[in-house]
Motif scaffolding. Structure first.
Motif, PDB file in Angstrom:
ATOM      1  N   VAL A 137       0.872  -1.182   0.000  1.00 48.00           N
ATOM      2  CA  VAL A 137       0.000   0.000   0.000  1.00 48.00           C
ATOM      3  C   VAL A 137       0.907   1.229   0.000  1.00 48.00           C
ATOM      4  CG1 VAL A 137      -1.681   1.370   1.313  1.00 48.00           C
ATOM      5  CG2 VAL A 137      -1.945  -1.105   1.202  1.00 48.00           C
ATOM      6  N   LEU A 138       0.640   2.136  -0.937  1.00 42.35           N
ATOM      7  CA  LEU A 138       1.384   3.404  -0.991  1.00 42.35           C
ATOM      8  C   LEU A 138       0.356   4.524  -0.937  1.00 42.35           C
ATOM      9  CD1 LEU A 138       2.755   1.284  -3.252  1.00 42.35           C
ATOM     10  CD2 LEU A 138       4.337   3.184  -3.513  1.00 42.35           C
ATOM     11  N   LEU A 139       0.436   5.364   0.062  1.00 41.34           N
ATOM     12  CA  LEU A 139      -0.533   6.464   0.130  1.00 41.34           C
ATOM     13  C   LEU A 139      -0.295   7.408  -1.044  1.00 41.34           C
ATOM     14  CD1 LEU A 139      -0.952   7.190   3.938  1.00 41.34           C
ATOM     15  CD2 LEU A 139      -2.013   5.455   2.499  1.00 41.34           C
ATOM     16  N   GLY A 140      -1.399   7.812  -1.685  1.00 42.76           N
ATOM     17  CA  GLY A 140      -1.323   8.515  -2.978  1.00 42.76           C
ATOM     18  C   GLY A 140      -0.825   9.942  -2.908  1.00 42.76           C
ATOM     19  N   ASP A 141      -0.629  10.486  -1.693  1.00 42.66           N
ATOM     20  CA  ASP A 141      -0.123  11.860  -1.638  1.00 42.66           C
ATOM     21  C   ASP A 141       1.198  11.967  -0.888  1.00 42.66           C
ATOM     22  OD1 ASP A 141      -1.179  11.339   0.820  1.00 42.66           O
ATOM     23  OD2 ASP A 141      -2.700  12.904   0.766  1.00 42.66           O
ATOM     24  N   GLU A 142       1.840  10.829  -0.675  1.00 39.54           N
ATOM     25  CA  GLU A 142       3.149  10.834  -0.009  1.00 39.54           C
ATOM     26  C   GLU A 142       4.204  10.494  -1.051  1.00 39.54           C
ATOM     27  OE1 GLU A 142       3.407  11.242   3.319  1.00 39.54           O
ATOM     28  OE2 GLU A 142       1.306  11.017   3.898  1.00 39.54           O
ATOM     29  N   ILE A 143       5.220  11.345  -1.148  1.00 35.76           N
ATOM     30  CA  ILE A 143       6.288  11.088  -2.119  1.00 35.76           C
ATOM     31  C   ILE A 143       7.561  10.704  -1.376  1.00 35.76           C
ATOM     32  CG2 ILE A 143       7.761  12.154  -3.870  1.00 35.76           C
ATOM     33  CD1 ILE A 143       5.484  13.860  -4.708  1.00 35.76           C
ATOM     34  N   MET A 144       8.182   9.633  -1.830  1.00 36.40           N
ATOM     35  CA  MET A 144       9.450   9.183  -1.240  1.00 36.40           C
ATOM     36  C   MET A 144      10.537   9.318  -2.294  1.00 36.40           C
ATOM     37  SD  MET A 144       9.143   7.804   1.787  1.00 36.40           S
ATOM     38  CE  MET A 144       8.043   6.988   2.900  1.00 36.40           C
ATOM     39  N   VAL A 145      11.530  10.113  -2.012  1.00 42.48           N
ATOM     40  CA  VAL A 145      12.635  10.259  -2.970  1.00 42.48           C
ATOM     41  C   VAL A 145      13.865   9.602  -2.356  1.00 42.48           C
ATOM     42  CG1 VAL A 145      14.044  11.905  -4.246  1.00 42.48           C
ATOM     43  CG2 VAL A 145      11.653  12.435  -3.758  1.00 42.48           C
ATOM     44  N   PRO A 146      14.327   8.473  -2.943  1.00 45.62           N
ATOM     45  CA  PRO A 146      15.468   7.773  -2.345  1.00 45.62           C
ATOM     46  C   PRO A 146      16.679   8.686  -2.230  1.00 45.62           C
ATOM     47  CG  PRO A 146      14.548   6.496  -4.158  1.00 45.62           C
ATOM     48  CD  PRO A 146      13.860   7.827  -4.178  1.00 45.62           C
ATOM     49  N   ASN A 147      17.385   8.577  -1.099  1.00 42.42           N
ATOM     50  CA  ASN A 147      18.645   9.316  -0.971  1.00 42.42           C
ATOM     51  C   ASN A 147      19.598   8.768  -2.024  1.00 42.42           C
ATOM     52  OD1 ASN A 147      17.625  10.725   1.161  1.00 42.42           O
ATOM     53  ND2 ASN A 147      18.408   9.302   2.706  1.00 42.42           N
ATOM     54  N   ARG A 264      11.058  12.102   2.539  1.00 40.52           N
ATOM     55  CA  ARG A 264       9.615  11.919   2.403  1.00 40.52           C
ATOM     56  C   ARG A 264       8.924  13.276   2.388  1.00 40.52           C
ATOM     57  NH1 ARG A 264       5.641  12.801   6.404  1.00 40.52           N
ATOM     58  NH2 ARG A 264       3.713  11.777   5.823  1.00 40.52           N
ATOM     59  N   PHE A 265       7.979  13.423   1.460  1.00 41.85           N
ATOM     60  CA  PHE A 265       7.218  14.668   1.393  1.00 41.85           C
ATOM     61  C   PHE A 265       5.742  14.339   1.494  1.00 41.85           C
ATOM     62  CE2 PHE A 265      11.022  15.162  -1.222  1.00 41.85           C
ATOM     63  CZ  PHE A 265      11.621  16.242  -0.587  1.00 41.85           C
ATOM     64  N   ASP A 266       5.073  14.983   2.438  1.00 42.40           N
ATOM     65  CA  ASP A 266       3.628  14.842   2.508  1.00 42.40           C
ATOM     66  C   ASP A 266       3.062  15.883   1.551  1.00 42.40           C
ATOM     67  OD1 ASP A 266       0.979  14.726   3.004  1.00 42.40           O
ATOM     68  OD2 ASP A 266       1.077  15.203   5.128  1.00 42.40           O
ATOM     69  N   PHE A 271       2.579  22.824   3.083  1.00 40.53           N
ATOM     70  CA  PHE A 271       4.003  23.033   3.304  1.00 40.53           C
ATOM     71  C   PHE A 271       4.822  21.893   2.672  1.00 40.53           C
ATOM     72  CE2 PHE A 271       7.815  22.788   6.143  1.00 40.53           C
ATOM     73  CZ  PHE A 271       8.413  23.941   5.680  1.00 40.53           C
ATOM     74  N   GLY A 272       4.344  20.666   2.871  1.00 40.66           N
ATOM     75  CA  GLY A 272       5.032  19.506   2.292  1.00 40.66           C
ATOM     76  C   GLY A 272       5.066  19.591   0.772  1.00 40.66           C
ATOM     77  N   TYR A 273       3.987  20.089   0.206  1.00 34.09           N
ATOM     78  CA  TYR A 273       3.872  20.240  -1.250  1.00 34.09           C
ATOM     79  C   TYR A 273       4.906  21.241  -1.774  1.00 34.09           C
ATOM     80  CZ  TYR A 273       1.723  21.451  -5.707  1.00 34.09           C
ATOM     81  OH  TYR A 273       1.506  21.686  -7.039  1.00 34.09           O
ATOM     82  N   LEU A 274       5.016  22.370  -1.076  1.00 36.94           N
ATOM     83  CA  LEU A 274       5.993  23.386  -1.493  1.00 36.94           C
ATOM     84  C   LEU A 274       7.422  22.843  -1.353  1.00 36.94           C
ATOM     85  CD1 LEU A 274       4.442  26.635   0.043  1.00 36.94           C
ATOM     86  CD2 LEU A 274       4.479  25.945  -2.357  1.00 36.94           C
ATOM     87  N   ARG A 275       7.676  22.139  -0.245  1.00 31.41           N
ATOM     88  CA  ARG A 275       9.013  21.557  -0.045  1.00 31.41           C
ATOM     89  C   ARG A 275       9.342  20.583  -1.172  1.00 31.41           C
ATOM     90  NH1 ARG A 275       9.392  17.963   4.318  1.00 31.41           N
ATOM     91  NH2 ARG A 275      11.538  17.662   3.690  1.00 31.41           N
ATOM     92  N   ALA A 276       8.353  19.761  -1.542  1.00 33.60           N
ATOM     93  CA  ALA A 276       8.588  18.770  -2.601  1.00 33.60           C
ATOM     94  C   ALA A 276       8.941  19.473  -3.909  1.00 33.60           C
ATOM     95  CB  ALA A 276       7.350  17.891  -2.779  1.00 33.60           C
ATOM     96  N   ASN A 277       8.247  20.561  -4.205  1.00 35.09           N
ATOM     97  CA  ASN A 277       8.548  21.293  -5.442  1.00 35.09           C
ATOM     98  C   ASN A 277       9.949  21.886  -5.417  1.00 35.09           C
ATOM     99  OD1 ASN A 277       6.647  21.511  -7.723  1.00 35.09           O
ATOM    100  ND2 ASN A 277       5.175  21.857  -6.086  1.00 35.09           N
ATOM    101  N   VAL A 278      10.334  22.403  -4.255  1.00 37.17           N
ATOM    102  CA  VAL A 278      11.678  23.000  -4.156  1.00 37.17           C
ATOM    103  C   VAL A 278      12.745  21.909  -4.300  1.00 37.17           C
ATOM    104  CG1 VAL A 278      13.282  24.165  -2.589  1.00 37.17           C
ATOM    105  CG2 VAL A 278      10.933  24.982  -2.799  1.00 37.17           C
ATOM    106  N   GLU A 279      12.601  20.835  -3.520  1.00 39.49           N
ATOM    107  CA  GLU A 279      13.647  19.800  -3.518  1.00 39.49           C
ATOM    108  C   GLU A 279      13.728  19.074  -4.861  1.00 39.49           C
ATOM    109  OE1 GLU A 279      15.883  19.415  -1.260  1.00 39.49           O
ATOM    110  OE2 GLU A 279      15.044  20.565   0.406  1.00 39.49           O
TER     111      GLU A 279
END
Ligand code: G1P
Length: 310
Positions: A137-147, A264-266, A271-279
């Motif tokens: 199960v992967l929650l549809g709004d959580e993004i995981m970017v491997p280090n 991980r970005f929620d 806030f998590g959304y903005l962080r994900a866009n920046v990173e």
């Protein structure tokens, strides 16, 4: 972007459920007509990154649990004849290949969750397709970017499931002030980075939380979880909570938790959304140079402003 890392060819985990039925009220008014999973991170929708993680972990079928008004998600993974034709005629082959890769990469099975009864209920909706196999199960709004060089989180869980023959869940340590935002695992050490779970509780208060090990939204379950979900009664917030059924399962079967090596970005949170866009913007080779320069300028400006105010 997730790296291409297939899970072990021996892994039995071939299906994943992605619950994407939420109303996205935290993102109104944007989500009035656009599903929150379709909001863009750099140049692809949130759901694209989640599906890509599943595929890179060796998942073959994605079971998308949707609510009303979410058909844009299915369309995104479908063929767009007019667009592909136009791109071919215009000689935009690189873009064309990217679009083709998206539509070819996945077999999506879409199920409607007819009432918004909670995450546990959403996962139960996938039972007819999953049957008796283990599943992710992967929650549809959580993004995981491997280090860099690190493993894909879902692939890591699939491997652990294969080895321990048990349900496994990703955990991350959060500050005490944040435990009430997550499902929390009470754990005992098993080995480096892996724990045996004693119990789970959904969104406990800081005072009552058994630990600071929070669930970031990545799971691999034995199909026995469905038996517990069927017995599910509305819990925290009046919803049928996945965490409650996971807790019941820990009383009957071994359940393990693992740390992971990814950012991980929620993305369902502003806030998590903005962080994900920046990173992710900084990771994009076309944007990196100009975007970093811009961020440095912004940083300097903010420092000046705060300096002036203090
Ligand atoms: C859900 C789960 C929770 C998990 C969280 C991760 O909560 O119920 O256990 O920790 O996702 O984001 P939600 O954020 O939907 O309230």
């Amino acid at each position: 972007m997730a790296q291409n890392e297939k899970n072990s060819p021996m892994s039995k985990v071939k299906k994943a459920i992605i619950p994407a039925a939420g109303l996205g009220t935290r993102f109104l008014p944007a989500t009035k007509t656009v599903p929150k999973e379709m909001l863009t991170i750099v140049d692809a929708p949130i759901i694209f990154y989640v599906v890509e993680e599943a595929l890179n972990a060796g998942i073959e079928d994605i079971i998308l649990i949707q609510g009303r008004g979410k058909s844009a998600i299915e369309d995104f993974f479908d063929t767009s004849y007019e667009l592909e034709d136009k791109l071919a005629k215009d000689g935009k082959f690189q873009l064309l290949e990217r679009l083709k890769r998206i539509r070819d990469m996945v077999n999506i099975i879409s199920i409607r969750q007819k009432q918004p009864l909670g995450l546990g209920h959403a996962v139960l909706c996938g039972q007819t397709i999953i049957g008796n196999s283990p599943f992710a199960v992967l929650l549809g709004d959580e993004i995981m970017v491997p280090n860099s060089g690190g493993p894909n989180t879902t692939a890591q869980l699939c491997r652990l499931h294969e080895e321990l023959n048990s349900s496994v869940v990703a955990v991350m340590e959060v500050p005490p002030s944040d435990v009430s935002k997550y499902g929390i695992a009470d754990v005992v050490p098993y080995r480096d980075g892996v724990f045996k779970v004693q119990s789970f509780v959904e969104k406990p208060s800081k005072e009552l939380s058994p630990s600071r090990w929070a669930l970031p939204g990545r799971y691999v379950f034995e199909s026995k979880i469905f038996e517990e979900l069927k017995k599910g009664k509305p819990g925290a917030l009046g919803e049928i909570q996945l965490t409650d059924s996971m807790n019941s399962l820990t009383q009957k079967q071994n359940f393990y938790a693992s740390t992971f090596s990814a950012q991980r970005f929620d993305a369902g949170d502003k806030f998590g959304y903005l962080r994900a866009n920046v990173e992710l913007g900084l990771m994009n080779s076309e944007l990196r140079k100009e975007f970093s320069k811009y961020l440095i300028e912004v940083g300097q400006r903010l420092q000046k402003e705060t300096g002036n105010h203090s």
